[in-house]
Write a protein that holds these residues in place. Structure first.
Motif, mmCIF file in Angstrom:
data_model
loop_
_atom_site.group_PDB
_atom_site.id
_atom_site.type_symbol
_atom_site.label_atom_id
_atom_site.label_comp_id
_atom_site.label_asym_id
_atom_site.label_seq_id
_atom_site.Cartn_x
_atom_site.Cartn_y
_atom_site.Cartn_z
ATOM 1 N N SER A 82 0.849 -1.194 0.000
ATOM 2 C CA SER A 82 0.000 0.000 0.000
ATOM 3 C C SER A 82 0.880 1.238 0.000
ATOM 4 O O SER A 82 1.898 1.287 0.690
ATOM 5 N N LYS A 83 0.479 2.216 -0.761
ATOM 6 C CA LYS A 83 1.159 3.508 -0.811
ATOM 7 C C LYS A 83 0.092 4.579 -0.635
ATOM 8 O O LYS A 83 -0.995 4.476 -1.202
ATOM 9 N N ILE A 84 0.404 5.601 0.141
ATOM 10 C CA ILE A 84 -0.550 6.684 0.370
ATOM 11 C C ILE A 84 -0.222 7.818 -0.612
ATOM 12 O O ILE A 84 0.870 8.389 -0.545
ATOM 13 N N PRO A 85 -1.133 8.125 -1.524
ATOM 14 C CA PRO A 85 -0.837 9.152 -2.523
ATOM 15 C C PRO A 85 -0.853 10.559 -1.930
ATOM 16 O O PRO A 85 -1.503 10.815 -0.916
ATOM 17 N N PHE A 86 -0.128 11.455 -2.587
ATOM 18 C CA PHE A 86 -0.157 12.866 -2.198
ATOM 19 C C PHE A 86 -1.512 13.440 -2.605
ATOM 20 O O PHE A 86 -2.026 13.161 -3.678
ATOM 21 N N SER A 87 -2.062 14.254 -1.728
ATOM 22 C CA SER A 87 -3.335 14.895 -2.014
ATOM 23 C C SER A 87 -3.465 16.171 -1.202
ATOM 24 O O SER A 87 -3.293 16.145 0.019
ATOM 25 N N VAL A 88 -3.793 17.254 -1.877
ATOM 26 C CA VAL A 88 -4.032 18.515 -1.188
ATOM 27 C C VAL A 88 -5.250 18.372 -0.277
ATOM 28 O O VAL A 88 -5.253 18.862 0.847
ATOM 29 N N LYS A 89 -6.247 17.657 -0.750
ATOM 30 C CA LYS A 89 -7.476 17.468 0.049
ATOM 31 C C LYS A 89 -7.149 16.749 1.360
ATOM 32 O O LYS A 89 -7.675 17.090 2.413
ATOM 33 N N ALA A 90 -6.279 15.751 1.302
ATOM 34 C CA ALA A 90 -5.892 15.035 2.523
ATOM 35 C C ALA A 90 -5.142 15.966 3.474
ATOM 36 O O ALA A 90 -5.347 15.911 4.689
ATOM 37 N N ALA A 91 -4.287 16.810 2.939
ATOM 38 C CA ALA A 91 -3.574 17.777 3.781
ATOM 39 C C ALA A 91 -4.556 18.740 4.444
ATOM 40 O O ALA A 91 -4.379 19.115 5.605
ATOM 41 N N GLU A 92 -5.572 19.120 3.719
ATOM 42 C CA GLU A 92 -6.587 20.022 4.278
ATOM 43 C C GLU A 92 -7.348 19.358 5.424
ATOM 44 O O GLU A 92 -7.717 20.025 6.389
ATOM 45 N N THR A 93 -7.570 18.049 5.337
ATOM 46 C CA THR A 93 -8.275 17.368 6.427
ATOM 47 C C THR A 93 -7.451 17.407 7.701
ATOM 48 O O THR A 93 -8.005 17.582 8.781
ATOM 49 N N SER A 94 -6.140 17.257 7.565
ATOM 50 C CA SER A 94 -5.272 17.338 8.744
ATOM 51 C C SER A 94 -5.353 18.716 9.379
ATOM 52 O O SER A 94 -5.450 18.848 10.591
ATOM 53 N N ALA A 95 -5.296 19.743 8.538
ATOM 54 C CA ALA A 95 -5.365 21.116 9.043
ATOM 55 C C ALA A 95 -6.711 21.391 9.708
ATOM 56 O O ALA A 95 -6.786 22.129 10.689
ATOM 57 N N ALA A 96 -7.767 20.778 9.188
ATOM 58 C CA ALA A 96 -9.102 20.991 9.751
ATOM 59 C C ALA A 96 -9.377 20.087 10.946
ATOM 60 O O ALA A 96 -10.378 20.254 11.635
ATOM 61 N N GLY A 97 -8.501 19.125 11.180
ATOM 62 C CA GLY A 97 -8.680 18.229 12.318
ATOM 63 C C GLY A 97 -9.758 17.182 12.097
ATOM 64 O O GLY A 97 -10.377 16.717 13.052
ATOM 65 N N VAL A 98 -9.998 16.819 10.844
ATOM 66 C CA VAL A 98 -10.983 15.782 10.531
ATOM 67 C C VAL A 98 -10.321 14.682 9.711
ATOM 68 O O VAL A 98 -9.268 14.871 9.121
ATOM 69 N N SER A 99 -10.969 13.555 9.675
ATOM 70 C CA SER A 99 -10.475 12.413 8.927
ATOM 71 C C SER A 99 -10.830 12.536 7.446
ATOM 72 O O SER A 99 -11.861 13.120 7.100
ATOM 73 N N ILE A 100 -10.014 11.955 6.592
ATOM 74 C CA ILE A 100 -10.346 11.913 5.164
ATOM 75 C C ILE A 100 -11.648 11.147 4.953
ATOM 76 O O ILE A 100 -12.412 11.434 4.044
ATOM 77 N N PHE A 101 -11.933 10.199 5.838
ATOM 78 C CA PHE A 101 -13.172 9.432 5.742
ATOM 79 C C PHE A 101 -14.395 10.305 6.039
ATOM 80 O O PHE A 101 -15.461 10.093 5.488
ATOM 81 N N THR A 102 -14.222 11.276 6.919
ATOM 82 C CA THR A 102 -15.299 12.206 7.231
ATOM 83 C C THR A 102 -15.557 13.142 6.046
ATOM 84 O O THR A 102 -16.691 13.409 5.693
ATOM 85 N N LEU A 103 -14.478 13.586 5.430
ATOM 86 C CA LEU A 103 -14.590 14.542 4.331
ATOM 87 C C LEU A 103 -15.057 13.877 3.040
ATOM 88 O O LEU A 103 -15.958 14.369 2.368
ATOM 89 N N ASP A 104 -14.442 12.738 2.699
ATOM 90 C CA ASP A 104 -14.772 12.071 1.430
ATOM 91 C C ASP A 104 -14.296 10.630 1.493
ATOM 92 O O ASP A 104 -13.155 10.331 1.162
ATOM 93 N N LYS A 105 -15.183 9.731 1.902
ATOM 94 C CA LYS A 105 -14.774 8.342 2.094
ATOM 95 C C LYS A 105 -14.485 7.615 0.782
ATOM 96 O O LYS A 105 -13.950 6.520 0.800
ATOM 97 N N LYS A 106 -14.792 8.229 -0.345
ATOM 98 C CA LYS A 106 -14.488 7.630 -1.647
ATOM 99 C C LYS A 106 -13.216 8.210 -2.273
ATOM 100 O O LYS A 106 -12.842 7.843 -3.378
ATOM 101 N N HIS A 107 -12.559 9.093 -1.559
ATOM 102 C CA HIS A 107 -11.331 9.724 -2.053
ATOM 103 C C HIS A 107 -10.224 8.677 -2.182
ATOM 104 O O HIS A 107 -10.166 7.724 -1.403
#
Length: 124
Positions: A82-107
């Motif tokens: 498994s490799k975790i791809p780079f994503s601006v959206k994922a970085a934004e979730t960290s800054a917002a303090g939420v999970s990528i699953f909360t923001l977009d579970k299909k990302h």
């Protein structure tokens, strides 16, 4: 000191590393620290593996970094498929303090973490 204490209290360690030169240099130092902890403080600690993260698989640079990691560590430390791809959206979730699953579970990043979870469980 926090790193050494954490490793001393751990059963295993999963080491994420960004697919870039300087993080790989830091990986070398961290692995040396883990081996020292294993030798002197916690002989039971095991490597779960190295996780390549923030990967832009379209670049030759990232491909070269992945090959470098496999060359130097692939024989002695598992490297996750498994490799975790780079994503601006994922970085934004960290800054917002939420999970990528909360923001977009299909990302794609959410999918990559699901795949990693299955891979870790399969190692058990």
């Amino acid at each position: 000191m926090i790193t050494v204490n954490s490793l001393t209290a751990s059963d295993s360690v999963l080491v994420p590393v960004q697919a870039a030169y300087l993080p790989v240099k830091g990986l070398e130092q961290l692995i040396t620290t883990i081996y020292r902890v294993k030798k002197h403080l916690n002989p039971q600690i095991q490597f779960e593996g190295i996780l390549i993260s923030m990967l832009n698989a379209r670049t030759n640079y990232a491909k070269d970094i992945m090959e470098l990691i496999k060359k130097y560590y692939g024989e002695s430390i598992p490297i996750f498929e498994s490799k975790i791809p780079f994503s601006v959206k994922a970085a934004e979730t960290s800054a917002a303090g939420v999970s990528i699953f909360t923001l977009d579970k299909k990302h794609p990043v959410a999918h990559a973490y699901e795949k990693l979870t299955k891979e870790v469980i399969a190692h058990e």
